[in-house]
Design a protein around this motif. Structure first.
Motif, mmCIF file in Angstrom:
data_model
loop_
_atom_site.group_PDB
_atom_site.id
_atom_site.type_symbol
_atom_site.label_atom_id
_atom_site.label_comp_id
_atom_site.label_asym_id
_atom_site.label_seq_id
_atom_site.Cartn_x
_atom_site.Cartn_y
_atom_site.Cartn_z
ATOM 1 N N ASP A 71 -7.155 -5.687 -8.711
ATOM 2 C CA ASP A 71 -6.212 -5.020 -7.813
ATOM 3 C C ASP A 71 -6.476 -3.521 -7.754
ATOM 4 O O ASP A 71 -6.292 -2.896 -6.713
ATOM 5 C CB ASP A 71 -4.772 -5.270 -8.256
ATOM 6 N N LYS A 72 -6.925 -2.936 -8.863
ATOM 7 C CA LYS A 72 -7.201 -1.504 -8.876
ATOM 8 C C LYS A 72 -8.343 -1.160 -7.933
ATOM 9 O O LYS A 72 -8.282 -0.170 -7.206
ATOM 10 C CB LYS A 72 -7.536 -1.029 -10.292
ATOM 11 N N LEU B 137 -8.775 0.369 -0.301
ATOM 12 C CA LEU B 137 -7.852 0.489 0.833
ATOM 13 C C LEU B 137 -7.372 1.926 1.017
ATOM 14 O O LEU B 137 -7.315 2.438 2.136
ATOM 15 C CB LEU B 137 -6.655 -0.444 0.651
ATOM 16 N N PHE B 138 -7.029 2.582 -0.096
ATOM 17 C CA PHE B 138 -6.536 3.956 -0.005
ATOM 18 C C PHE B 138 -7.623 4.887 0.525
ATOM 19 O O PHE B 138 -7.366 5.735 1.383
ATOM 20 C CB PHE B 138 -6.020 4.430 -1.373
ATOM 21 N N ILE C 14 -2.890 -1.191 6.811
ATOM 22 C CA ILE C 14 -3.496 -0.824 5.523
ATOM 23 C C ILE C 14 -2.419 -0.363 4.553
ATOM 24 O O ILE C 14 -2.429 -0.726 3.375
ATOM 25 C CB ILE C 14 -4.590 0.244 5.704
ATOM 26 N N ALA C 15 -1.450 0.423 5.045
ATOM 27 C CA ALA C 15 -0.341 0.881 4.202
ATOM 28 C C ALA C 15 0.466 -0.310 3.680
ATOM 29 O O ALA C 15 0.900 -0.320 2.522
ATOM 30 C CB ALA C 15 0.550 1.847 4.970
ATOM 31 N N SER C 16 0.636 -1.334 4.510
ATOM 32 C CA SER C 16 1.354 -2.545 4.074
ATOM 33 C C SER C 16 0.586 -3.275 2.987
ATOM 34 O O SER C 16 1.180 -3.795 2.033
ATOM 35 C CB SER C 16 1.570 -3.490 5.259
ATOM 36 N N LYS C 17 -0.724 -3.332 3.116
ATOM 37 C CA LYS C 17 -1.549 -3.969 2.087
ATOM 38 C C LYS C 17 -1.443 -3.197 0.773
ATOM 39 O O LYS C 17 -1.388 -3.788 -0.304
ATOM 40 C CB LYS C 17 -3.006 -4.055 2.531
ATOM 41 N N LEU D 219 0.147 -4.159 -3.082
ATOM 42 C CA LEU D 219 -0.573 -3.894 -4.333
ATOM 43 C C LEU D 219 0.168 -2.876 -5.203
ATOM 44 O O LEU D 219 -0.395 -2.300 -6.118
ATOM 45 C CB LEU D 219 -1.992 -3.397 -4.027
ATOM 46 N N LYS D 220 1.413 -2.646 -4.871
ATOM 47 C CA LYS D 220 2.307 -1.765 -5.633
ATOM 48 C C LYS D 220 1.979 -0.281 -5.498
ATOM 49 O O LYS D 220 2.207 0.502 -6.408
ATOM 50 C CB LYS D 220 2.346 -2.168 -7.100
ATOM 51 N N LEU D 221 1.428 0.104 -4.350
ATOM 52 C CA LEU D 221 1.223 1.516 -4.038
ATOM 53 C C LEU D 221 1.895 1.758 -2.693
ATOM 54 O O LEU D 221 1.312 1.533 -1.638
ATOM 55 C CB LEU D 221 -0.259 1.881 -3.960
#
Length: 106
Positions: free
Chosen positions: A40-41, A47-48, A72-75, A79-81
């Protein structure tokens, strides 16, 4: 499927990475899954990086471009960001070219 058949049919690089203690195909597949589990990291970082480096090139619909950034922000949120709406709006505005300066001001 037996462990011998699996070991025979896969690359030596994978065979060497697995412990000799493993005696069944089920254990072997579980070990392979652990070694190649999605991180996930890494996905969050990718993504970021994609989001902050996006630039609208003037082709296509601006709305669709903004929706892509929102997607992308939703993804990232999954992922808890979580990015605030204000931050996302700023990222969108920063990514738009000079021809949108009037839009950026208002």
């Amino acid at each position: 499927m037996s462990l011998m058949i699996i070991k025979r049919d896969i690359s030596e690089a994978f065979r060497g990475a697995i412990s000799k203690r493993i005696t069944s195909a089920k254990e072997f597949l579980a070990e392979m899954e652990k070694r190649f589990a999605k991180s996930d990291k890494v996905e969050t970082n990718t993504l970021f990086q994609s989001l902050i480096s996006m630039k609208y090139k003037g082709k296509g619909n601006v709305r669709e471009y903004i929706m892509e950034m929102s997607n992308i922000a939703s993804k990232l949120k999954a992922l808890k960001l979580e990015l605030s709406d204000d931050l996302l709006a700023h990222l969108v505005l920063i990514s738009l070219p000079a021809q949108f300066s009037q839009f950026k001001i208002s």
